[in-house]
Design a protein around this motif. Structure first.
Motif, PDB file in Angstrom:
ATOM      1  N   GLU A 115      47.945  42.080  37.259  1.00  0.00           N
ATOM      2  CA  GLU A 115      48.663  41.348  39.655  1.00  0.00           C
ATOM      3  C   GLU A 115      49.605  41.546  39.636  1.00  0.00           C
ATOM      4  N   SER A 277      43.652  34.158  40.136  1.00  0.00           N
ATOM      5  CA  SER A 277      42.269  35.701  40.027  1.00  0.00           C
ATOM      6  C   SER A 277      41.866  34.901  39.953  1.00  0.00           C
ATOM      7  N   LEU A 330      49.279  38.662  50.082  1.00  0.00           N
ATOM      8  CA  LEU A 330      48.438  39.424  49.883  1.00  0.00           C
ATOM      9  C   LEU A 330      47.044  39.012  49.047  1.00  0.00           C
ATOM     10  N   ARG A 332      43.854  41.018  46.895  1.00  0.00           N
ATOM     11  CA  ARG A 332      43.271  41.533  46.677  1.00  0.00           C
ATOM     12  C   ARG A 332      41.861  42.121  46.018  1.00  0.00           C
ATOM     13  N   GLU A 334      39.323  44.816  43.526  1.00  0.00           N
ATOM     14  CA  GLU A 334      39.493  45.780  42.854  1.00  0.00           C
ATOM     15  C   GLU A 334      38.168  45.575  42.017  1.00  0.00           C
ATOM     16  N   GLU A 352      41.337  50.095  44.628  1.00  0.00           N
ATOM     17  CA  GLU A 352      41.295  48.587  45.180  1.00  0.00           C
ATOM     18  C   GLU A 352      41.710  49.061  46.499  1.00  0.00           C
ATOM     19  N   THR A 354      44.236  46.421  49.339  1.00  0.00           N
ATOM     20  CA  THR A 354      44.967  45.679  49.450  1.00  0.00           C
ATOM     21  C   THR A 354      45.287  45.048  50.865  1.00  0.00           C
ATOM     22  N   GLU A 356      47.968  42.850  52.729  1.00  0.00           N
ATOM     23  CA  GLU A 356      48.954  42.303  53.021  1.00  0.00           C
ATOM     24  C   GLU A 356      50.173  41.912  54.668  1.00  0.00           C
ATOM     25  N   ASN A 373      44.270  50.977  51.216  1.00  0.00           N
ATOM     26  CA  ASN A 373      43.118  51.301  49.647  1.00  0.00           C
ATOM     27  C   ASN A 373      43.180  52.279  48.994  1.00  0.00           C
ATOM     28  N   ASP A 396      45.485  57.144  47.642  1.00  0.00           N
ATOM     29  CA  ASP A 396      46.567  55.513  48.189  1.00  0.00           C
ATOM     30  C   ASP A 396      46.192  56.343  49.569  1.00  0.00           C
TER      31      ASP A 396
END
Length: 651
Positions: A115, A277, A330, A332, A334, A352, A354, A356, A373, A396
C-alpha cells in the motif's frame, strides 16, 4: 477492440470463479500450513504481485533481508537503503529522499505491505520516518512497473514487507545512545497462538539540533523527536481463508533555527501520520479440473492520513511569520484474482479505486481531490521450466488527466542452474500532483519561491532492463544490471528568476525529453571462516536531450562496500560499510552548462558496528558512523563522526 476483449476476459473469469465456488465446494483442498511455509528460498511478491522464489521471479528484484537490516543497526529505512548498490539517498531539509535508476523520489513508488505511503514534500517521501523494527524484508523492483502499480512507478517500486510473529510468545526491548543527544528506543511483542498471529512494535527516537557554523544561530540540521507504533494481526478463519489487519501511527516534532540578516526565526514542525489496512484472502484448489489448478481471490481496504503543520516564529517579537497545515487523505479499495490456465499460464486480474484529498494553504483554492480507477491484467507463461515470459498492462482513469495505458513485457531464462538472464520493457507514467499544478509557496526564512504550473502534462517513460545473475561457485555470486529510461515531459522545478524576497524563484516545467541510463554491478562473496563481503558499483548518465544539460543531483559513479564477520560460537559480529558518490550537479545558473563551482564534491563515508551476545537473552553493540568525519554543510547534511552504543534484551 482491445478494451472490449479485456472486459470480456474479466467477465468470463469472474463468472467461472463464481460457478466453481458454488458448484464444486467438495473439490476445495485445505492445508493447515501456509503456502509459503513449504518454500525453501525467500519468497518475493512485489515484482508480479504474486508469490515467487527470488531466483525464479521474471522481473529484476533486489532483496534486503531482516538479518541485513539488523547487521546495519539502522534507525530507519533511509539508513538501510543507502547501503544498497544502485540506490542513492539524498538528505536535505525535506528529509531522506531515495533515487533509483537516476530518477528521484517522485518517480519511485514507496509501499508498505503493498500500500502506498503518502506525505511527500516537494515530491520527496522522507524515508527517515519509516521504522525498521517491524520490517521482515525490503523488495526493490527496478524499472517501470506502472503496468501493475500505476501512477509514479517510472523508476521502480520499493515495497517494505512487515513481519509476522514467529514464536508463541516473545518480546524484545532495546536502547541505543548516540552523540548529539540521539536516543533510539524500541520494543516488540510477538504472539502466535492457534489461528491468531499478532506483532506489535513501538519505537521512539530523538536528536537535538546540530550546528556546524557557530558564527550564526542557524542550525545546520534540525532536531526531532518522534514516536511510531505498528500492529500486524492475522486470523485464519478457515484453513483456506484468512484476514489480516495492519496499522501504523507516527508522530514527529521538529525544531530548528534560521537567521536571516538581523532576524532570528524559530522553525517548528509537527507531523502526524496514521494508516490502516484490512484484507481477506481465500485460496482454492480444483484437482478435478484439468485446466484450473489453483485460484486465489484477495480483497483489501486501505486508508491513511498525513498531517504536516509548520510554523515560523520571529524570536524577537514572538509573532508567527508564516504557518501552513497540509492534510492529505487517501482511501483505496482493491481486489486481485489469480488463477492457472492450461497448466502453463498464471493469470492475474485486479482492480483499484483510489480517492485522494489534499488540503493546504499553499495550493490554489486550498483543497483538491483526485479519483483514480484502474484495471490491470497479467499473464505469466512458462512453456518450459527454464523459461518464463510475463506480459501485462494496466488502464488508469485519472480524474485530472483521463485514461492512460501502461504495458510491460518481462522474461526469465535459466541458461543453467547457476546462470539466469532477465530482460524487460515497460512504459511508465506520472500525473502531475496538485502541488506541481497549483503550488504557490514562499519560504520567508530562505527567501525562495516555488510556483505550480497548471499547463503541465503527465510525464511518461520507456524503460528497458537487462539483468544477468551468475553463481560462479558456492560462495560467489555476481550480478550485472543495465537499464535505459527515455523520459518525456519530465517535470522539473527550474529557476526562472528572483523572488520578491530576494531569493531564487522556481516554477515547475515540463522538460521536453530526457534520459537516464546506467549499469549496476554487485558481487557477493559468501562466508569464508565467518567473513562475508559485498562490492557494489553503479554507473549513471542522465541529461536533457534538448539542451544537453546533465540532470542535477545525480552522481555518475556510486559505490558500496561491505565486510562482515560473524563468530558463531561467541556471538561476536562486526560490520564495516563504506559508500561513495562522485561529484554531481548542485545547480545551474541558467547557461545550461555545469561549471566546476556548480558541482557538489564527491565523498566516501564509512560506518562500523560491532555486537556481542553477552548472555542468552542480552546483546550489546557499539559503533561509529562517518568514521572519517566527512561533512560539508553546503551540500550534505552528514552530522560528522558520531559514536553510539546500545543494548537489547530478547526473550
Amino acid at each position: 477492440m482491445i478494451l472490449t476483449w479485456r472486459k470480456l476476459i474479466l467477465c468470463l473469469l469472474l463468472s467461472l470463479f463464481t460457478f466453481l465456488t458454488q458448484c464444486y465446494p467438495e473439490n476445495i483442498q485445505h492445508s493447515d500450513a501456509p503456502e509459503e511455509a513449504t518454500q525453501l528460498e525467500t519468497i518475493v511478491v512485489t515484482a508480479t504481485k504474486t508469490p515467487h522464489g527470488l531466483e525464479d521471479t521474471p522481473v529484476i528484484t533486489n532483496l534486503i533481508t531482516r538479518s541485513e537490516i539488523e547487521a546495519i543497526g539502522a534507525e530507519n529505512i533511509g539508513e538501510v537503503l543507502e547501503h544498497t548498490a544502485g540506490i542513492i539517498i539524498h538528505r536535505d531539509a525535506h528529509g531522506d529522499g531515495v533515487q533509483l535508476q537516476g530518477l528521484d523520489s517522485e518517480y519511485i513508488l514507496i509501499l508498505v505491505d503493498g500500500e502506498p505511503a503518502i506525505g511527500r514534500i516537494a515530491g520527496k517521501l522522507d524515508m527517515a520516518r519509516l521504522p525498521v523494527e517491524n520490517v521482515e524484508r525490503i523488495e526493490i523492483v527496478k524499472g517501470a512497473t506502472s503496468s501493475l502499480f500505476g501512477n509514479a512507478a517510472l523508476a521502480g517500486v520499493i515495497n517494505i514487507i512487515t513481519r509476522r510473529a514467529s514464536a508463541p510468545f516473545s518480546f524484545q526491548v532495546s536502547q541505543n545512545i548516540e552523540q548529539n543527544n540521539t536516543l533510539d528506543s524500541r520494543g516488540t511483542l510477538e504472539l502466535h497462538q492457534g489461528d491468531f498471529n499478532g506483532l506489535l512494535t513501538l519505537s521512539a527516537n530523538q536528536r537535538s539540533p546540530i550546528d556546524f557554523d557557530e558564527s550564526d544561530l542557524t542550525t545546520t540540521i534540525h532536531g526531532y523527536a518522534n514516536f511510531t507504533g505498528t500492529a500486524r494481526t492475522e486470523y485464519q478463519i478457515t484453513p483456506h481463508t484468512h484476514i489480516r489487519f495492519t496499522g501504523q501511527y507516527f508522530t514527529q516534532d521538529q525544531e530548528g533555527v534560521s537567521e536571516v540578516g538581523p532576524i532570528v526565526y524559530d522553525q517548528l514542525g509537527d507531523i502526524e501520520n496514521f494508516s490502516g489496512s484490512l484484507g481477506i484472502e481465500k485460496k482454492f484448489a480444483f484437482d478435478g479440473l484439468r485446466n484450473l489448478s489453483s485460484t486465489v481471490l484477495k480483497a483489501k481496504l486501505y486508508a491513511t492520513r498525513y498531517d504536516d503543520e509548520s510554523t515560523v516564529i520571529n524570536r524577537f517579537t514572538d509573532e508567527i511569520s508564516s504557518s501552513n497545515l497540509n492534510i492529505q487523505d487517501l482511501v483505496r479499495g482493491e481486489f486481485q484474482f489469480d488463477t492457472r490456465l492450461w497448466e502453463r499460464n498464471r493469470v492475474s486480474i485486479g482492480g483499484e479505486v483510489t480517492f485522494e484529498n489534499l488540503q493546504s494553504q499553499r495550493i490554489e483554492g486550498g483543497e483538491r481531490d483526485i479519483l483514480t480507477n484502474a484495471l490491470y491484467i497479467q499473464n505469466e507463461f512458462r512453456p518450459i521450466s527454464a523459461f518464463a515470459v510475463v506480459i501485462g498492462g494496466r488502464l488508469d482513469n485519472h480524474s485530472e488527466f483521463g485514461i492512460h495505458f501502461s504495458p510491460k513485457l518481462s522474461s526469465l531464462y535459466r541458461v543453467t542452474d547457476n546462470l539466469r538472464i532477465r530482460a524487460s520493457y515497460g512504459q511508465g507514467f506520472r500525473a502531475p500532483d496538485f502541488k506541481n499544478l497549483y503550488l504557490d509557496f514562499t519560504n520567508v526564512t530562505s527567501g525562495y519561491q516555488v510556483l505550480g504550473n497548471a499547463e503541465l502534462v503527465p510525464e511518461s517513460s520507456h524503460n528497458w532492463n537487462l539483468g544477468i545473475e551468475y553463481q560462479v561457485f558456492d560462495g560467489l555470486l555476481a550480478r550485472i544490471h543495465g537499464y535505459r529510461n527515455d523520459l518525456f515531459n519530465l517535470i522539473e522545478a527550474e529557476r526562472i528568476g528572483v523572488s520578491v524576497l530576494g531569493g531564487s524563484k522556481f516554477a515547475y516545467q515540463n522538460v521536453s525529453e530526457a534520459y537516464t541510463e546506467g549499469v549496476d554491478v554487485e558481487v557477493v562473496i559468501g562466508s569464508f571462516g565467518g567473513l562475508t563481503s559485498t562490492l557494489g558499483y553503479a554507473y549513471l548518465r542522465g541529461a536533457d536531450k534538448t539542451t544537453g544539460l546533465p540532470l542535477l543531483n545525480r552522481s555518475t559513479h556510486h559505490g558500496n562496500l561491505k565486510f562482515a564477520y560473524l563468530h558463531l560460537n561467541s556471538g561476536f559480529q562486526v560490520d564495516l560499510r563504506g559508500r561513495y558518490a562522485s561529484s554531481w550537479g548542485f545547480f545551474d545558473d541558467g547557461d545550461k552548462v555545469l561549471e566546476p563551482e556548480e558541482l557538489a564534491p564527491s565523498y566516501w563515508v564509512w560506518n562500523i558496528r560491532a555486537s556481542k551476545t553477552l548472555f542468552k537473552y542480552v546483546k550489546a553493540s557499539i559503533g561509529c558512523n562517518n568514521i572519517f568525519d566527512f561533512k560539508i554543510p553546503t551540500y550534505y547534511t552528514f552530522i560528522g563522526r558520531s559514536f553510539y552504543g546500545g543494548v537489547s534484551l530478547a526473550y
